[in-house]
Design a protein around this motif. Structure first.
Motif, short mmCIF file in Angstrom:
data_model
loop_
_atom_site.label_atom_id
_atom_site.label_comp_id
_atom_site.label_asym_id
_atom_site.label_seq_id
_atom_site.Cartn_x
_atom_site.Cartn_y
_atom_site.Cartn_z
N VAL A 160 -6.90 23.75 37.74
CA VAL A 160 -5.57 23.09 36.81
C VAL A 160 -4.24 23.47 36.86
N ASP A 161 -3.59 23.24 37.43
CA ASP A 161 -2.47 24.36 37.51
C ASP A 161 -1.15 24.16 36.06
N GLU A 162 -0.93 23.19 35.11
CA GLU A 162 -0.22 22.59 34.05
C GLU A 162 -0.93 22.91 32.65
N ALA A 163 -0.32 22.99 31.87
CA ALA A 163 -0.88 23.17 30.53
C ALA A 163 -0.29 23.21 29.37
N ARG A 164 -0.52 22.79 28.14
CA ARG A 164 0.29 23.23 27.15
C ARG A 164 -0.70 23.22 26.19
N ILE A 165 0.30 23.88 25.48
CA ILE A 165 -0.74 24.91 23.96
C ILE A 165 0.37 24.67 22.87
N ARG A 166 -0.23 25.05 21.90
CA ARG A 166 0.82 25.66 20.47
C ARG A 166 0.18 26.46 20.12
N VAL A 167 0.71 27.34 19.53
CA VAL A 167 0.53 29.11 18.89
C VAL A 167 1.26 29.14 17.71
N ALA A 168 0.42 29.65 17.32
CA ALA A 168 1.55 30.34 15.54
C ALA A 168 1.20 31.33 15.84
N ALA A 169 1.60 32.31 15.04
CA ALA A 169 2.41 33.78 14.41
C ALA A 169 1.87 33.48 13.41
N GLY A 170 1.30 34.63 12.90
CA GLY A 170 1.10 34.65 11.58
C GLY A 170 2.48 34.84 10.14
N ASP A 171 1.86 34.82 8.92
CA ASP A 171 3.42 34.82 8.36
C ASP A 171 2.55 35.94 7.19
N GLY A 172 3.97 36.83 7.30
CA GLY A 172 3.48 37.93 6.83
C GLY A 172 3.88 37.61 5.18
N GLY A 173 2.58 38.94 4.97
CA GLY A 173 2.33 38.94 2.77
C GLY A 173 3.43 38.98 2.60
N ALA A 208 4.74 34.86 20.63
CA ALA A 208 5.04 34.51 18.88
C ALA A 208 4.88 35.47 18.21
N ARG A 209 6.17 36.03 17.58
CA ARG A 209 6.16 36.96 16.76
C ARG A 209 5.85 37.05 14.97
N GLY A 210 4.61 38.24 14.97
CA GLY A 210 4.58 37.90 13.88
C GLY A 210 5.55 38.06 12.27
N GLY A 211 5.65 37.15 11.82
CA GLY A 211 6.56 37.40 10.50
C GLY A 211 6.25 39.22 9.47
N ASP A 212 7.73 39.52 9.57
CA ASP A 212 7.63 40.78 8.28
C ASP A 212 7.32 40.60 6.74
N GLN A 243 12.03 42.15 -9.02
CA GLN A 243 12.65 42.00 -7.90
C GLN A 243 11.33 42.06 -7.07
N SER A 244 11.30 40.89 -5.78
CA SER A 244 10.42 41.59 -4.86
C SER A 244 10.66 40.06 -3.48
N THR A 245 10.40 40.00 -2.67
CA THR A 245 10.26 39.12 -1.65
C THR A 245 9.30 38.96 -0.78
N PRO A 246 9.43 37.31 -0.34
CA PRO A 246 8.41 36.55 0.64
C PRO A 246 7.99 37.32 1.77
N GLY A 247 7.30 37.16 2.37
CA GLY A 247 7.41 37.46 3.88
C GLY A 247 7.20 36.75 4.55
N GLN A 248 8.38 37.34 5.98
CA GLN A 248 8.85 36.11 6.76
C GLN A 248 7.30 35.28 7.54
N SER A 249 8.14 33.79 7.94
CA SER A 249 7.50 32.75 8.85
C SER A 249 7.23 33.41 9.76
N GLY A 250 5.91 33.18 10.11
CA GLY A 250 6.06 33.91 11.71
C GLY A 250 6.16 32.79 12.83
N GLU A 251 6.16 33.64 14.11
CA GLU A 251 6.54 32.10 15.10
C GLU A 251 6.15 31.18 15.18
#
Length: 347
Positions: free
Chosen positions: A4-17, A118-122, A140-148
């Protein structure tokens, strides 16, 4: 295992805390102040080269890969734990493309090479960072950024030094069997090669190269005839092409020069740069030509093609001429290495 020489996948990096809002609460420590820590970074997704794999078949079953989310920050200035990365093994020679944009993200060309897909969120920041002379108790605080998150197209392009090009039944698989330990399927009907085959050709001590046999091309392949040009991309990394022509077709009232021209035309329609790659002419099945006619047939075919490059008369069936062919190929590859040719296996 099916190639098999072709494939398609989904990747999800983790969100930051998320960052934490917290204040010191200790006995005998008045006005403790803010001490909320930062959130942890989300895990990333990497593809890593694995020479033990030679197919993308595993991705028919596992198509989603998600990294871990980072933990939230805590009081006492404690940073949340970072999420674990996900490392996905892929065959060496895998090209990675963003399925939505068509952008090539990169390719994995060596054992252990890691490609970030896929880069993880800060992590967010805690309230301790908002403390100032005018804001002694920040809330005040800030939420974590979303992962790619991405959908990726994977293409496996075999890593070979030499590629075999030609019509179906030109004898490419037989030639590969004759010069290497590879055992591609061989039969007396077209399209016995359905997937690329690789073989290591050993010329002498410390001298070897990798040869690739791809399914044969027929006229109209660029428009989808036969097996089309799906596998021509496997020749993109080769440094030298061997154009294998069946000389025995003269007994079937076919012109070997016309056969060769049809293959070159399909390659040029697929990729002009590939058509311009250095190419040697290999006249195969010479054992079917009477010995006293072989030299004349070789000269006649080369003249009809207007060929001025290297020509080799061989027989994959008997091994005639294959040793000299491999020796000359090895010399040329060593010369290319010294020149620093840009079409090496990693190119």
């Amino acid at each position: 295992m099916k190639f098999v020489d072709e494939a398609r996948i989904r990747v999800a990096a983790g969100d930051g805390g998320d960052g934490c809002v917290s204040f010191r609460r200790e006995k005998f420590v008045p006005r403790g102040g803010p001490d909320g820590g930062d959130g942890g970074r989300g895990g990333s997704v990497y593809l890593v080269g694995d020479e033990g794999l030679n197919t993308l078949a595993d991705f028919r079953h596992s198509r989603r890969y998600a990294a871990e989310r980072g933990d939230n920050g805590r009081g006492r200035q404690m940073t949340g734990r970072s999420g674990e990365d996900v490392v996905v093994p892929v065959p060496v020679g895998t090209v990675v493309v963003d399925a939505e944009t068509g952008e090539t993200i990169g390719d994995v060309t060596a054992e252990g090479e890691r490609l970030l897909v896929a880069r993880g969120g800060d992590g967010g920041i805690g309230n301790i960072h908002f403390k100032s002379s005018t804001n002694r108790a920040p809330r005040q605080s800030t939420p974590g950024q979303s992962g790619e998150r991405r959908e990726l197209g994977l293409e496996l392009r075999v890593l070979a030094d030499v590629g075999l090009l030609g019509l179906p039944n030109a004898g490419k698989s037989t030639l590969l069997r004759a010069v290497s330990a590879a055992r591609p399927r061989v039969a007396d009907y077209p399209f016995t090669t359905l997937y690329p085959s690789l073989g290591v050709v050993r010329v002498g001590p410390g001298q070897s190269f990798v040869m690739a046999d791809i399914p044969g091309l027929i006229e109209g392949a660029a428009e989808g005839a036969g097996l089309g040009v799906r596998f021509l991309k496997h020749l993109a990394r080769t440094r030298l092409l061997l154009h294998v022509v069946d000389v025995s077709c003269i007994y079937d009232d076919r012109d070997p020069a016309e056969d060769a021209a049809s293959v070159v035309g399909e390659v040029a329609r697929f990729d002009p740069a590939l058509a311009a790659r250095e190419r040697w002419l290999v006249l195969n099945k010479m054992d079917l030509i009477p010995a006293d006619e072989q030299e004349a047939v070789t000269a006649e075919i080369a003249a009809a093609m207007g060929w001025d490059g290297p020509v080799f008369a061989v027989s994959g069936e008997t091994g005639e001429g294959t040793a000299e062919l491999c020796r000359r190929v090895m010399v040329r590859l060593e010369s290319i290495d010294e020149e620093g040719d840009e079409h090496g296996p990693g190119g």
